[in-house]
Design a protein around this motif. Sequence first.
Motif, mmCIF file in Angstrom:
data_model
loop_
_atom_site.group_PDB
_atom_site.id
_atom_site.type_symbol
_atom_site.label_atom_id
_atom_site.label_comp_id
_atom_site.label_asym_id
_atom_site.label_seq_id
_atom_site.Cartn_x
_atom_site.Cartn_y
_atom_site.Cartn_z
ATOM 1 N N ARG A 19 0.836 -1.208 0.000
ATOM 2 C CA ARG A 19 0.000 0.000 0.000
ATOM 3 C C ARG A 19 0.868 1.254 0.000
ATOM 4 O O ARG A 19 0.567 2.235 -0.695
ATOM 5 C CB ARG A 19 -0.922 -0.005 1.224
ATOM 6 N N ARG A 43 2.250 1.790 -3.443
ATOM 7 C CA ARG A 43 1.207 2.317 -4.317
ATOM 8 C C ARG A 43 1.044 3.821 -4.107
ATOM 9 O O ARG A 43 0.924 4.587 -5.065
ATOM 10 C CB ARG A 43 -0.126 1.613 -4.035
ATOM 11 N N LYS A 94 -6.837 0.706 -9.196
ATOM 12 C CA LYS A 94 -6.002 -0.098 -10.096
ATOM 13 C C LYS A 94 -5.398 -1.295 -9.367
ATOM 14 O O LYS A 94 -4.835 -1.157 -8.290
ATOM 15 C CB LYS A 94 -4.883 0.770 -10.667
ATOM 16 N N LYS A 95 -5.500 -2.468 -9.951
ATOM 17 C CA LYS A 95 -4.874 -3.666 -9.392
ATOM 18 C C LYS A 95 -3.534 -3.881 -10.090
ATOM 19 O O LYS A 95 -3.431 -3.755 -11.315
ATOM 20 C CB LYS A 95 -5.778 -4.886 -9.572
ATOM 21 N N CYS A 129 -4.408 -10.464 -2.200
ATOM 22 C CA CYS A 129 -4.788 -9.701 -3.386
ATOM 23 C C CYS A 129 -5.887 -8.687 -3.072
ATOM 24 O O CYS A 129 -5.850 -7.543 -3.534
ATOM 25 C CB CYS A 129 -5.232 -10.647 -4.501
ATOM 26 N N THR A 130 -6.860 -9.093 -2.268
ATOM 27 C CA THR A 130 -7.950 -8.191 -1.914
ATOM 28 C C THR A 130 -7.455 -7.019 -1.069
ATOM 29 O O THR A 130 -7.785 -5.857 -1.328
ATOM 30 C CB THR A 130 -9.046 -8.951 -1.144
ATOM 31 N N LYS A 174 -4.790 -4.882 -3.123
ATOM 32 C CA LYS A 174 -5.219 -4.538 -4.485
ATOM 33 C C LYS A 174 -4.204 -5.022 -5.510
ATOM 34 O O LYS A 174 -3.665 -4.256 -6.310
ATOM 35 C CB LYS A 174 -5.466 -3.033 -4.602
ATOM 36 N N ILE A 175 -3.929 -6.313 -5.414
ATOM 37 C CA ILE A 175 -3.042 -6.986 -6.365
ATOM 38 C C ILE A 175 -3.903 -7.765 -7.349
ATOM 39 O O ILE A 175 -4.934 -8.354 -6.966
ATOM 40 C CB ILE A 175 -2.063 -7.914 -5.622
ATOM 41 N N ASP A 176 -3.474 -7.785 -8.602
ATOM 42 C CA ASP A 176 -4.187 -8.523 -9.638
ATOM 43 C C ASP A 176 -3.972 -10.021 -9.418
ATOM 44 O O ASP A 176 -2.857 -10.525 -9.577
ATOM 45 C CB ASP A 176 -3.670 -8.098 -11.017
#
Length: 969
Positions: free
Chosen positions: A816, A819, A828-829, A853-854, A857-859
Motif C-alpha cells: 500500500r 502504491r 487499479k490492481k 490480493c484483496t 489490491k493486487i491482480d
Amino acid sequence: ASRPSSGWRSLAPAPATRRFMAVESRPEVESSSAPSSPPSVLDENGEMAKQYDFASVEQDLYKWWEAQGYFQPDMSPDNAKAPYTIPMPPPNVTGYLHMGHAMFVALQDILARFWRQRGHPTLWLPGTDHAGIATQLLVERAVVAEGSSRQELGREAFLERVWKWKGEKGGYITQQMRRLGASADWSRERFTLEPKMSSAVAEAFVRLHEEGLVYRGDYMVNWSPQLQTAVSDLEVEYSEEEGKLYYFKYELADDDGSGAHLAVATTRPETILGDTAVCVHPEDPRYADFVGKQVKVPLSDRTIPVIADDYVDREFGTGCLKITPGHDPNDYEIGKRHDLPTINIMNKDASINEAGGAYAGLDRFACREKLWADMDAAGLVIKAEPHTQRVPRSQRGGEVIEPLVSSQWFVRTRGMADAALDAVRSGETQIIPSRFEKTWNNWLENIHDWCVSRQLWWGHRIPVWYVDGQEDVYVVARDEDEAYAKAKAEHGDGVQLRQEDDVLDTWFSSGLWPFATVGWPEAEGDAASELAKFYPASVLETGYDILFFWVARMVMLGKQLTGKSPFKTVYMHGLVRDGQGRKMSKTTGNVIDPLETIDAYGTDALRYSLVTGVTPGQDVPLSMEKVEANRNFANKLWNTGRFVKLSALRECSDEELESFAVTTPLSAEDMAALPLPERWAISQCHQMVDGVKDALAKYNFGEAGKLVYESLWDNYADWYIEASKTRLQGGAAEANPEGAAASRRTLVYVLDLTLRALHPFMPYVTEVLWQQLPRAAGQDSIMVAPWPEAEGGALAVDEAALADFGLLQSLVRLVRNARAEYNVELGKKIPAVLTVADERMRAALAAEAAAICTLAKIDAADFTIEAAPEGGGAPASLADQKTVHIVVADGLEAWLPLSGMVDADKELKRLKKQLAKIGKEADGLAKRVDSPGFLAKAPEALVEETRAKLADQREQMALIQKSIDELGA
C-alpha cells in the motif's frame, strides 16, 4: 444447541435460575410500564438501518434490563464467587445531573457490569443524601418568596414542607442517572434520612459518646450568617477579591504625650472591636521595647497587651498583628497560647452585638465603614490601600463566612485518624492512584476534632436531651423513650427533657453509608446477613476532591464502629474539564450538559469519552469532537454487526445459525484446524479480552477501553472482515463451504467476545447488536452472559498465527505504501511476485493469496508466490523488468513491476516538474540561511525554522530523484 461438527463450543453453561435477594418496602418496576422484551432494531423486512439510532432503543432497553432484575446481585445457592460491592456516593437529593455525576456513573457502572459478567454477586448500592444545607436553603427560599419564613412556620411545619418537596422533586437525580445506563440495584435505593438510616446515625452517636469520643465545647467554626449555622471546610470556597488593607494607630496606654503608637494593618476593621492583644515577632527589633506594654483599643476604654509570638510575619504590613481570638482561626490559636480573653462581637446574622458598644445593631460591613470613618475623625487612621485577598464564601449561599467561636458538638478524631492511617499503610485499604496516599497521610496526621453540629432543622437531630432546662446536664440516647429511661434513673420520675435543636453534619450520616446501608447495626454478628455478605465493600469510586472530607471519615467511622475498613480499594477519579483543560463554569460558558450530550450523541458515546484517553486519577478533558468521534465508533461497531447479520449470515439455515452460538471460549485444539486468518482473528481477540480483564481488575479504565477499540477497529473491521469476504463473496462460499463456515463462525465468535468486552463501556449498542447474533438457549441478555475466560489461566492464543498473519499485514502495508509513493490509481490492481524462503510460510501465504490480493489490491491473475532464488535477487520472471523491491522480513520479499503500476513517461514528467518546483523553493531558503544579514538580524527561532524547512525540502528532493532514477531517466 447442537454441538458443531468442527469442535466449536459455546461460551457459557446453560444459566441456572437467578435468585435475587429482596428488600422490604422497595418499589419494584411495574410490569405494565416495562417492555417484556428488548427493543428490536429490525424493520418489517428484517433489515437493520445503515446507522445506529440510539434514541430509539436506549430508554426501552434500560426499562427491560431493570424489569428483568438484572441489576440485582445473583444470590443463587450454587454461586460460590465472592460478592462485589460498590456503594454509590449518594448525590444530593437537590441535585441535577452534571458531568461529575456522569463520570462516576460511567466508571462505577463499568465495574458493576464487568464483575456481574464474571459471575460475582454484584451489588451497586444507590441512594441520595438529604443534603442538609442545600435542601433547607432551597425550601427556605421558596417559603420566603411566599412572604413567610422558616421561623414563622415553626420547625414541624417547615420540615413537613421539606418532606413534601423531597417527595415531589427529590428523585430527579436518580432518574437522570438511569439515562446514563446506571445498572445500580434500585430496589435497594437508600436515603440518608430514612428511618433505618436515622436509627444507625443515632446508634453511631451514642456509641461514640459512650466511648468518650463525643463532647460539647466552645471553639472556632466557619459561621454562615445567611444560613445561621456552622459549616464544614468543604462548604467554604475561597475567592481572590479586591479589598483594602487598612493601616491605623494603636496608641500606648501610658503615652507621655509623644504620640507613641504601633502601626497595625487589617483587612477587617470591624473586628477591632473584639481585639484582645497586639502581637509582634519576638525577634523584631523595631518593637522589642513595646512587648509587655498596654495599648488602647481605638474608640474604646479598653486596653490590651502587646505580646510576642513567632507566628507573626515581619514582612507583611507593618509587622504588627492585631489579635481577635473571637473572629480569626489563627488568632484563636494565638489567644489560647497566650491565655487571652475571647470576645464575640457578632450576632448569628453577622450584625454587631452589645460587645460592639455604639456600633451594636449594625451589619458587619456597615460597621466597617462607620468605625473607619470615626477612627479617621479621631486621628487614628494612617492610610487604606488596595489589597487582593482570599475571601471565604459559603458554597451554598455565597455570603462571606465569618470565623466565630460558638458552642458546638465535636467528635474526637485522633484515635480514629490513626486507625485510618494504619488501614492504608497496612494494605487493608488500597488507594488508587497511590500518589493520593500522601494527601491522605498529611490530612489525617494533622486532623482537628470534628465539629458535627449544624444549626439547621433539616437533618438528623442530635440525640441529646437536656435535663430540666439545664445546658450542662444531658443524656445521650438512641430515642426519646431511652432518653427518659436514662434520665429518670438518674434524676427521678418528674424529670423534663428537651432535645437538642441542632442537627448533625451531613458528612456524619454519609460517613456511615457503606455499612449502614447494608444492615448495620441490627445485623451485627449475623453471618447470613447482607452486612456479612456485602461489607466491607470491594471498592469506593469517587472524586479525589472529597478524599478527606468524606472518604477519610467513612474509614474512621468504619474502623471505629465495625472494626473493619469499609473498602478494600478506593479509586479516585479526576475532574471533568473542557477540551482545553479548563474548569467548566457558567461564567466561562464552557459547561457541557450530559443530558443534552446524550440526546445528541447517545449515552454510549458520552460514557466512552469520559473514561478513555486518560490515566487513573488525572483530570479528563472533554470536547464535543471527542464525543462525536466515539459516536462514530459506535456506528463503526453497528456496521460490523450489520455486515455479520445481513451479509455473512444472510443465507444460513436456522440449524447453521444455532451451531454458531457461542457458549465457551475456544481452546488451542479448537483453533488448530482453522485457516490462518481465523486463527489470527481469534488469537488477537483472546489477547484483547484477557487484556481488558486484567486492566479493569487493576482499575485501568483507559487502557481497557483502548484495547477493545483497537481490536475492533484496527483488527476485526479493517483486517478480518475484509479477509473473510474472500471466502464468502463472489462464489467463494459455494466453492469452499468449509472455509465459508469457518469464516462465519469466526465472525460471530470474535464479534460476540468483543461485544462482551465492550459492554461495560457501551452497554446499549453492545446489547442491541448481541441480540442479533446466534445465541444459546437461555442467554437472554449480554448483561448476564458470562465473561469469556479460561479457568486458571489465559485464553488460548496461537503465537505462530499471530506472527504469520503479522507478516501478511506487513506485506500488505508495504505494498500500500508503494502504491501511494508511486501515485497508483486507487482502483487499479497491480502485478506482484512474492519470493519466500521458508516452505511452510510459502504455503501459508499461498493459502491466503485471495486475501492478500484483496487487501493490497493486487491482480490475482498476475500474482505468484515463488521460492526465493539461490543467492537472492529478483525472481527470474522479472529479470528484465524495472521493479519496486520490498523487503518484508528476512526471507520474504515482494517485487512490483513498475510497468504495472504507472505510465513511466507520464510519471517521469510529473516527478521532474515536482523536483523543479521544490528545488526552486530550496534555493531560496538556502540563500537566506547563507546570508550574513539574515543570520545577524533574524530571531534565532526563525533561523532554525528556516534551516529545518531547507533540510526537509532537500530530503523530499532526494526521494523524488530516487524515484526518477528507478524509472530509468
